[in-house]
Design a protein around this motif. Structure first.
Motif, PDB file in Angstrom:
ATOM      1  N   UNK A 198       0.837  -1.195   0.000  1.00  0.00           N
ATOM      2  CA  UNK A 198       0.000   0.000   0.000  1.00  0.00           C
ATOM      3  C   UNK A 198       0.874   1.247   0.000  1.00  0.00           C
ATOM      4  N   UNK A 199       0.797   2.076  -1.023  1.00  0.00           N
ATOM      5  CA  UNK A 199      -0.010   1.865  -2.236  1.00  0.00           C
ATOM      6  C   UNK A 199       0.655   0.858  -3.169  1.00  0.00           C
ATOM      7  N   UNK A 200      -0.138   0.140  -3.970  1.00  0.00           N
ATOM      8  CA  UNK A 200       0.434  -0.854  -4.874  1.00  0.00           C
ATOM      9  C   UNK A 200       1.419  -0.262  -5.871  1.00  0.00           C
ATOM     10  N   UNK A 201       1.241   0.996  -6.245  1.00  0.00           N
ATOM     11  CA  UNK A 201       2.146   1.604  -7.227  1.00  0.00           C
ATOM     12  C   UNK A 201       3.562   1.762  -6.682  1.00  0.00           C
ATOM     13  N   UNK A 202       3.728   1.631  -5.367  1.00  0.00           N
ATOM     14  CA  UNK A 202       5.060   1.719  -4.760  1.00  0.00           C
ATOM     15  C   UNK A 202       5.708   0.352  -4.594  1.00  0.00           C
ATOM     16  N   UNK A 203       4.998  -0.707  -4.959  1.00  0.00           N
ATOM     17  CA  UNK A 203       5.525  -2.056  -4.777  1.00  0.00           C
ATOM     18  C   UNK A 203       6.716  -2.315  -5.685  1.00  0.00           C
ATOM     19  N   UNK A 204       7.676  -3.041  -5.165  1.00  0.00           N
ATOM     20  CA  UNK A 204       8.820  -3.487  -5.942  1.00  0.00           C
ATOM     21  C   UNK A 204       9.398  -4.710  -5.259  1.00  0.00           C
ATOM     22  N   UNK A 205      10.199  -5.448  -5.982  1.00  0.00           N
ATOM     23  CA  UNK A 205      10.813  -6.620  -5.380  1.00  0.00           C
ATOM     24  C   UNK A 205      11.859  -6.181  -4.365  1.00  0.00           C
ATOM     25  N   UNK A 206      11.920  -6.887  -3.241  1.00  0.00           N
ATOM     26  CA  UNK A 206      12.845  -6.485  -2.197  1.00  0.00           C
ATOM     27  C   UNK A 206      14.284  -6.583  -2.686  1.00  0.00           C
TER      28      UNK A 206
ATOM     29  N   UNK B 220     -16.599   7.443  -1.387  1.00  0.00           N
ATOM     30  CA  UNK B 220     -15.533   7.197  -2.351  1.00  0.00           C
ATOM     31  C   UNK B 220     -14.907   5.819  -2.138  1.00  0.00           C
ATOM     32  N   UNK B 221     -13.953   5.422  -2.978  1.00  0.00           N
ATOM     33  CA  UNK B 221     -13.295   4.128  -2.803  1.00  0.00           C
ATOM     34  C   UNK B 221     -12.571   4.062  -1.460  1.00  0.00           C
ATOM     35  N   UNK B 222     -12.316   2.853  -1.001  1.00  0.00           N
ATOM     36  CA  UNK B 222     -11.627   2.667   0.275  1.00  0.00           C
ATOM     37  C   UNK B 222     -10.195   3.194   0.197  1.00  0.00           C
ATOM     38  N   UNK B 223      -9.567   2.981  -0.961  1.00  0.00           N
ATOM     39  CA  UNK B 223      -8.170   3.402  -1.114  1.00  0.00           C
ATOM     40  C   UNK B 223      -7.950   3.954  -2.510  1.00  0.00           C
ATOM     41  N   UNK B 224      -7.267   5.067  -2.581  1.00  0.00           N
ATOM     42  CA  UNK B 224      -6.971   5.695  -3.857  1.00  0.00           C
ATOM     43  C   UNK B 224      -5.458   5.708  -4.076  1.00  0.00           C
ATOM     44  N   UNK B 225      -5.031   5.217  -5.239  1.00  0.00           N
ATOM     45  CA  UNK B 225      -3.608   5.197  -5.593  1.00  0.00           C
ATOM     46  C   UNK B 225      -3.471   5.932  -6.922  1.00  0.00           C
ATOM     47  N   UNK B 226      -3.163   7.230  -6.862  1.00  0.00           N
ATOM     48  CA  UNK B 226      -3.133   8.024  -8.082  1.00  0.00           C
ATOM     49  C   UNK B 226      -4.507   8.060  -8.702  1.00  0.00           C
ATOM     50  N   UNK B 227      -4.606   7.607  -9.964  1.00  0.00           N
ATOM     51  CA  UNK B 227      -5.915   7.580 -10.629  1.00  0.00           C
ATOM     52  C   UNK B 227      -6.591   6.216 -10.524  1.00  0.00           C
TER      53      UNK B 227
ATOM     54  N   UNK C  95      -5.544  -4.946  -4.597  1.00  0.00           N
ATOM     55  CA  UNK C  95      -4.300  -4.292  -4.163  1.00  0.00           C
ATOM     56  C   UNK C  95      -3.131  -5.259  -4.262  1.00  0.00           C
ATOM     57  N   UNK C  96      -3.327  -6.493  -3.794  1.00  0.00           N
ATOM     58  CA  UNK C  96      -2.238  -7.470  -3.770  1.00  0.00           C
ATOM     59  C   UNK C  96      -1.844  -7.893  -5.182  1.00  0.00           C
ATOM     60  N   UNK C  97      -2.833  -8.125  -6.032  1.00  0.00           N
ATOM     61  CA  UNK C  97      -2.542  -8.494  -7.414  1.00  0.00           C
ATOM     62  C   UNK C  97      -1.809  -7.366  -8.139  1.00  0.00           C
ATOM     63  N   UNK C  98      -2.315  -6.158  -7.997  1.00  0.00           N
ATOM     64  CA  UNK C  98      -1.703  -5.029  -8.693  1.00  0.00           C
ATOM     65  C   UNK C  98      -0.300  -4.719  -8.176  1.00  0.00           C
ATOM     66  N   UNK C  99      -0.042  -5.017  -6.908  1.00  0.00           N
ATOM     67  CA  UNK C  99       1.304  -4.810  -6.370  1.00  0.00           C
ATOM     68  C   UNK C  99       2.326  -5.660  -7.128  1.00  0.00           C
ATOM     69  N   UNK C 100       1.963  -6.890  -7.430  1.00  0.00           N
ATOM     70  CA  UNK C 100       2.853  -7.741  -8.217  1.00  0.00           C
ATOM     71  C   UNK C 100       3.014  -7.200  -9.638  1.00  0.00           C
ATOM     72  N   UNK C 101       1.912  -6.741 -10.216  1.00  0.00           N
ATOM     73  CA  UNK C 101       1.977  -6.203 -11.578  1.00  0.00           C
ATOM     74  C   UNK C 101       2.845  -4.949 -11.633  1.00  0.00           C
TER      75      UNK C 101
ATOM     76  N   UNK D 215       6.286  -4.504 -13.767  1.00  0.00           N
ATOM     77  CA  UNK D 215       6.357  -3.423 -14.746  1.00  0.00           C
ATOM     78  C   UNK D 215       7.584  -2.546 -14.514  1.00  0.00           C
ATOM     79  N   UNK D 216       7.883  -2.287 -13.254  1.00  0.00           N
ATOM     80  CA  UNK D 216       9.045  -1.443 -12.938  1.00  0.00           C
ATOM     81  C   UNK D 216      10.358  -2.069 -13.390  1.00  0.00           C
ATOM     82  N   UNK D 217      10.369  -3.381 -13.505  1.00  0.00           N
ATOM     83  CA  UNK D 217      11.576  -4.076 -13.951  1.00  0.00           C
ATOM     84  C   UNK D 217      11.623  -4.216 -15.471  1.00  0.00           C
TER      85      UNK D 217
END
Length: 356
Positions: free
Chosen positions: A164-172, A222-229, A238-244, A248-250
């Motif tokens: 959270x937020x998923x857009x900040x997710x990356x592999x450790x 509104x939605x429970x959680x907003x991550x950008x748009x 959230x969990x699925x998109x975190x992996x995506x 994508x970042x890689x």
């Protein structure tokens, strides 16, 4: 909780390949020596739910033979204790294939979609062996003209630095050198990464609301959680998109893809966090969600695939919630009412459920 293998259709079932694409939900089956019914006996119970897809967490020739005769789709894989040996040489993978897979694929109507290499081997001391085994299996199946057999590896959110937020997710940082070449290899062949998704654990830890955990906040504004748009109404997305996002970042080809190897909710064992009503609510909403065309906020209009963990309670697991992830008790009595979308026969699940 552990592995998974996905698709396999028998002529006995008389289901066409076009129809097979609809059957994107299934249930995990644990080994009978872990306190669940023997698979040969349990098959009729799966039939009552209209199921044709099973992920075997462990398996043997007896299990596979029983499933082969009944027209089930099957997902199975390489156990963690086999990884180091198989990573040592291509010949070791060939030997494994002959012993564990050859007897299955010799039936031209017995098709395996996924072989899962390791169960949460990354992160950990076995992480270094996952990619060599994945690469060898891909090479082997190509050489044997079995391009429809997909190879994957099962991981948990432990490989991510953030959710959270998923857009900040990356592999450790610690496992990035293992995960990045793995997801690149899978994506280059069009194979998904297999992930474990358990919103229950975040709810039980007091980190998210019940509604966000169980898909029941979907009409909230509104939605429970907003991550950008991107707007989020459930933790699953959230969990699925975190992996995506992490893939994508890689720069993974086409952004990579995922398949849900395990998800579920215990019906007992942790007080009010684990009631049959909550378990049914989560699992039914999960099944409806993945069979819809909603996708996730980051990857909308995609029909995903996934497995519920699990068909039976397991009284040999550690005491508490871990024993109660089953849709049914080990005496075959349903723990709660559950309907599988697109299942071939759902009549038998309409009765006999535990009071909620």
């Amino acid at each position: 909780m552990a592995l998974f293998w996905v698709v396999l259709f028998s002529a006995v079932a008389a289901i066409s390949s076009a129809e097979a694409s609809l059957y994107n939900n299934g249930v995990c089956y644990g080994p009978s020596h872990n306190g669940v019914p023997d698979l040969a006996v349990a098959i009729s119970h799966y039939r009552k739910f209209g199921l044709t897809r099973i992920r075997l967490m462990e398996y043997d020739e007896y299990d596979v033979g029983a499933l082969h005769a009944m027209g089930f789709e099957v997902s199975f894989g390489v156990n963690n204790d086999e990884l180091q040996t198989l990573a040592s040489s291509y010949g070791a993978v060939e030997d494994w294939f002959e012993k564990k897979v050859e007897n299955i694929i010799k039936y031209n109507y017995f098709v395996i979609n996924y072989i899962v290499v390791g169960d949460e081997a990354i992160p950990g001391p076995l992480a270094q062996y996952v990619l060599p085994v994945v690469a060898s299996l891909i090479r082997l199946f190509q050489s044997k003209n079995k391009p429809l057999i997909k190879v994957t590896a099962a991981v948990s959110p432990a490989v991510l630095s953030n959710l959270l937020p998923p857009s900040k997710a990356e592999f450790t940082t610690e496992i990035r050198n293992h995960m990045v070449p793995l997801v690149y290899t899978l994506a280059e062949w069009g194979f998904p990464l297999m992930i474990k998704v358990y919103p229950y654990k975040y709810y039980a830890a007091g980190l998210i609301s019940k509604e966000f955990a169980t898909f029941t906040a979907r009409h909230r504004r509104p939605p429970v959680f907003q991550d950008g748009n991107l707007s989020y109404w459930n933790m699953f997305d959230v969990m699925v998109d975190s992996f995506l996002w992490a893939m994508e970042k890689e720069g993974v080809p086409n952004g990579g893809s995922i398949v849900v190897g395990e998800t579920g909710w215990p019906s007992a064992g942790n007080g009010n966090f684990t009631t049959p009503k909550l378990a049914r609510t989560y699992n039914q909403n999960f099944l409806n969600h993945i069979t819809s065309k909603d996708g996730t906020p980051k990857r909308p209009y995609v029909i995903n695939a996934g497995f519920v963990y699990s068909m039976f309670d397991d009284n040999l697991k550690p005491e508490g919630a871990e024993q109660h992830f089953g849709i049914s008790n080990i005496d075959y009595k349903p723990a709660y009412h559950l309907v599988f979308p697109n299942a071939s026969n759902i009549e038998a699940v309409n009765g006999g459920h535990r009071n909620t």
